[in-house]
Design a protein around this motif. Structure first.
Motif, PDB file in Angstrom:
ATOM      1  N   GLY A  50      79.617  52.362  86.199  1.00  0.00           N
ATOM      2  CA  GLY A  50      80.799  53.010  86.748  1.00  0.00           C
ATOM      3  C   GLY A  50      82.061  52.852  85.938  1.00  0.00           C
ATOM      4  N   VAL A  51      81.948  52.542  84.654  1.00  0.00           N
ATOM      5  CA  VAL A  51      83.133  52.451  83.806  1.00  0.00           C
ATOM      6  C   VAL A  51      83.738  53.847  83.666  1.00  0.00           C
ATOM      7  N   ARG A  52      85.025  53.962  83.930  1.00  0.00           N
ATOM      8  CA  ARG A  52      85.685  55.256  83.822  1.00  0.00           C
ATOM      9  C   ARG A  52      85.904  55.638  82.361  1.00  0.00           C
ATOM     10  N   GLU A  53      85.584  56.887  82.045  1.00  0.00           N
ATOM     11  CA  GLU A  53      85.793  57.428  80.705  1.00  0.00           C
ATOM     12  C   GLU A  53      85.285  56.475  79.614  1.00  0.00           C
ATOM     13  N   PRO A  54      84.027  56.114  79.665  1.00  0.00           N
ATOM     14  CA  PRO A  54      83.510  55.161  78.674  1.00  0.00           C
ATOM     15  C   PRO A  54      83.453  55.730  77.261  1.00  0.00           C
ATOM     16  N   HIS A  55      83.606  57.045  77.136  1.00  0.00           N
ATOM     17  CA  HIS A  55      83.607  57.663  75.808  1.00  0.00           C
ATOM     18  C   HIS A  55      85.008  57.722  75.206  1.00  0.00           C
ATOM     19  N   ALA A  56      86.003  57.172  75.918  1.00  0.00           N
ATOM     20  CA  ALA A  56      87.346  57.082  75.350  1.00  0.00           C
ATOM     21  C   ALA A  56      87.397  55.951  74.330  1.00  0.00           C
ATOM     22  N   MET A  57      88.071  56.203  73.222  1.00  0.00           N
ATOM     23  CA  MET A  57      88.112  55.219  72.138  1.00  0.00           C
ATOM     24  C   MET A  57      89.477  55.250  71.479  1.00  0.00           C
ATOM     25  N   THR A  58      89.833  54.160  70.845  1.00  0.00           N
ATOM     26  CA  THR A  58      91.056  54.101  70.047  1.00  0.00           C
ATOM     27  C   THR A  58      90.710  54.453  68.607  1.00  0.00           C
ATOM     28  N   LEU A  59      91.362  55.484  68.099  1.00  0.00           N
ATOM     29  CA  LEU A  59      91.216  55.882  66.697  1.00  0.00           C
ATOM     30  C   LEU A  59      92.412  55.358  65.933  1.00  0.00           C
ATOM     31  N   SER A  60      92.161  54.552  64.907  1.00  0.00           N
ATOM     32  CA  SER A  60      93.225  54.011  64.069  1.00  0.00           C
ATOM     33  C   SER A  60      93.121  54.607  62.672  1.00  0.00           C
ATOM     34  N   THR A  61      94.258  55.105  62.179  1.00  0.00           N
ATOM     35  CA  THR A  61      94.317  55.709  60.848  1.00  0.00           C
ATOM     36  C   THR A  61      95.482  55.105  60.082  1.00  0.00           C
ATOM     37  N   VAL A  62      95.562  55.441  58.797  1.00  0.00           N
ATOM     38  CA  VAL A  62      96.650  54.960  57.947  1.00  0.00           C
ATOM     39  C   VAL A  62      97.243  56.157  57.225  1.00  0.00           C
ATOM     40  N   GLY A  63      98.562  56.316  57.310  1.00  0.00           N
ATOM     41  CA  GLY A  63      99.221  57.446  56.680  1.00  0.00           C
ATOM     42  C   GLY A  63      99.437  57.250  55.193  1.00  0.00           C
ATOM     43  N   ALA A  64      99.975  58.284  54.567  1.00  0.00           N
ATOM     44  CA  ALA A  64     100.250  58.219  53.131  1.00  0.00           C
ATOM     45  C   ALA A  64     101.270  57.133  52.806  1.00  0.00           C
ATOM     46  N   ASP A  65     102.106  56.773  53.808  1.00  0.00           N
ATOM     47  CA  ASP A  65     103.113  55.731  53.592  1.00  0.00           C
ATOM     48  C   ASP A  65     102.568  54.334  53.834  1.00  0.00           C
ATOM     49  N   SER A  91      97.704  67.897  62.606  1.00  0.00           N
ATOM     50  CA  SER A  91      98.254  66.882  63.500  1.00  0.00           C
ATOM     51  C   SER A  91      98.531  65.608  62.710  1.00  0.00           C
ATOM     52  N   PRO A  92      99.282  64.665  63.293  1.00  0.00           N
ATOM     53  CA  PRO A  92      99.514  63.403  62.581  1.00  0.00           C
ATOM     54  C   PRO A  92      98.223  62.709  62.166  1.00  0.00           C
ATOM     55  N   LYS A  93      97.233  62.689  63.059  1.00  0.00           N
ATOM     56  CA  LYS A  93      95.977  62.030  62.687  1.00  0.00           C
ATOM     57  C   LYS A  93      95.264  62.803  61.581  1.00  0.00           C
ATOM     58  N   GLY A  94      95.340  64.149  61.632  1.00  0.00           N
ATOM     59  CA  GLY A  94      94.720  64.951  60.588  1.00  0.00           C
ATOM     60  C   GLY A  94      95.386  64.730  59.237  1.00  0.00           C
ATOM     61  N   ARG A  95      96.705  64.610  59.241  1.00  0.00           N
ATOM     62  CA  ARG A  95      97.422  64.359  57.991  1.00  0.00           C
ATOM     63  C   ARG A  95      97.097  62.967  57.454  1.00  0.00           C
ATOM     64  N   ASP A  96      96.991  61.993  58.360  1.00  0.00           N
ATOM     65  CA  ASP A  96      96.595  60.652  57.917  1.00  0.00           C
ATOM     66  C   ASP A  96      95.239  60.687  57.222  1.00  0.00           C
ATOM     67  N   LEU A  97      94.290  61.388  57.839  1.00  0.00           N
ATOM     68  CA  LEU A  97      92.931  61.423  57.292  1.00  0.00           C
ATOM     69  C   LEU A  97      92.865  62.184  55.974  1.00  0.00           C
ATOM     70  N   ALA A  98      93.751  63.168  55.801  1.00  0.00           N
ATOM     71  CA  ALA A  98      93.798  63.874  54.522  1.00  0.00           C
ATOM     72  C   ALA A  98      94.299  62.950  53.419  1.00  0.00           C
ATOM     73  N   VAL A 178      89.220  80.977  67.685  1.00  0.00           N
ATOM     74  CA  VAL A 178      89.146  79.580  67.235  1.00  0.00           C
ATOM     75  C   VAL A 178      90.401  79.273  66.416  1.00  0.00           C
ATOM     76  N   VAL A 179      91.030  78.164  66.704  1.00  0.00           N
ATOM     77  CA  VAL A 179      92.168  77.714  65.900  1.00  0.00           C
ATOM     78  C   VAL A 179      91.642  77.261  64.539  1.00  0.00           C
ATOM     79  N   PRO A 180      92.064  77.894  63.448  1.00  0.00           N
ATOM     80  CA  PRO A 180      91.484  77.585  62.125  1.00  0.00           C
ATOM     81  C   PRO A 180      91.572  76.119  61.733  1.00  0.00           C
ATOM     82  N   GLU A 181      92.641  75.437  62.163  1.00  0.00           N
ATOM     83  CA  GLU A 181      92.808  74.051  61.729  1.00  0.00           C
ATOM     84  C   GLU A 181      91.990  73.058  62.546  1.00  0.00           C
ATOM     85  N   TRP A 182      91.350  73.542  63.634  1.00  0.00           N
ATOM     86  CA  TRP A 182      90.580  72.612  64.465  1.00  0.00           C
ATOM     87  C   TRP A 182      89.417  72.053  63.664  1.00  0.00           C
TER      88      TRP A 182
END
Length: 222
Positions: A50-65, A91-98, A178-182
């Motif tokens: 019965g854990v709520r939203e067990p597929h929720a996760m914290t994604l940590s990224t690092v930016g260019a800075d 998005s910020p996370k997308g830019r970090d990953l780039a 479809v949003v092209p950047e998705w």
């Protein structure tokens, strides 16, 4: 709600219960050879408990800075190739990953006192897979992505409401839009750690490390 002042927060926090209730057993010697198999076992166990939203996760990224950033989002899939999530490339996370195509994922299931930590490289999936993920989202979720401008300053909430309404109307007219950047991203894990708490603080930690296409595993001190 407790009425505490900032001077009392330390004592208040020390009084909060941790590792309450019955905790599941974890025998690292019986763990499977591959981490994704154990992850699915733990994930389905969390659902069963019965854990709520067990597929929720914290994604940590690092930016260019070089600055880290973390946010919670949903896991889309896991298989032998890795753990998947989706985001807008602008998005910020997308830019970090780039800028730095590496990430850490953290899952926490407090009712079971379990954590899973994953680190590895990140790569975008082909456009057709990203499109399929986008079209599987609810109309509201697609409208939010179509409206765009994520993390931009919002000066008037009505502006957001109008943009979302227009996006929903467009989706009704163009259901295959479809949003092209998705982008659907896959984390190719290099390390995966499973952490099971113990009431006496003799926590069990099992770490998998990638060696080519195979894995080694071993326990860590708490």
């Amino acid at each position: 709600m407790a009425d505490i002042g900032t001077a009392d927060v330390r004592q208040y926090l020390r009084g909060l219960a941790v590792f309450a209730g019955e905790l599941p057993e974890f025998d690292p010697d019986a763990a499977p050879e591959r981490p994704e198999e154990l992850f699915v076992d733990w994930l389905t166990g969390a659902v069963d408990d019965g854990v709520r939203e067990p597929h929720a996760m914290t994604l940590s990224t690092v930016g260019a800075d070089g600055r880290p950033s973390a946010r919670v989002l949903l896991l889309k899939n896991v298989d032998r190739h890795g753990w998947q999530f989706a985001a807008g490339a602008a998005s910020p996370k997308g830019r970090d990953l780039a800028a730095n195509p590496v990430a850490a994922l953290s899952f926490h299931w407090p009712q079971q006192a379990r954590q899973v930590r994953i680190t590895g490289t990140v790569a975008p999936e082909p456009a057709e897979r990203s499109a399929a993920d986008f079209l599987a989202r609810s109309p509201g979720a697609r409208a939010e992505a179509l409206a765009g401008r994520q993390s931009s300053p919002l000066r008037d909430v009505r502006e957001l409401e109008l943009a979302t309404e227009r996006a929903l109307e467009r989706i009704e007219r163009e259901p295959g839009l479809v949003v092209p950047e998705w982008t659907l991203y896959t984390v190719r894990a290099e390390q995966v750690e499973f952490w099971q708490a113990d009431k006496q603080r003799r926590h069990t930690r099992l770490r998998y490390e990638r060696v080519g296409e195979d894995w080694t595993r071993g326990q860590l001190w708490p």
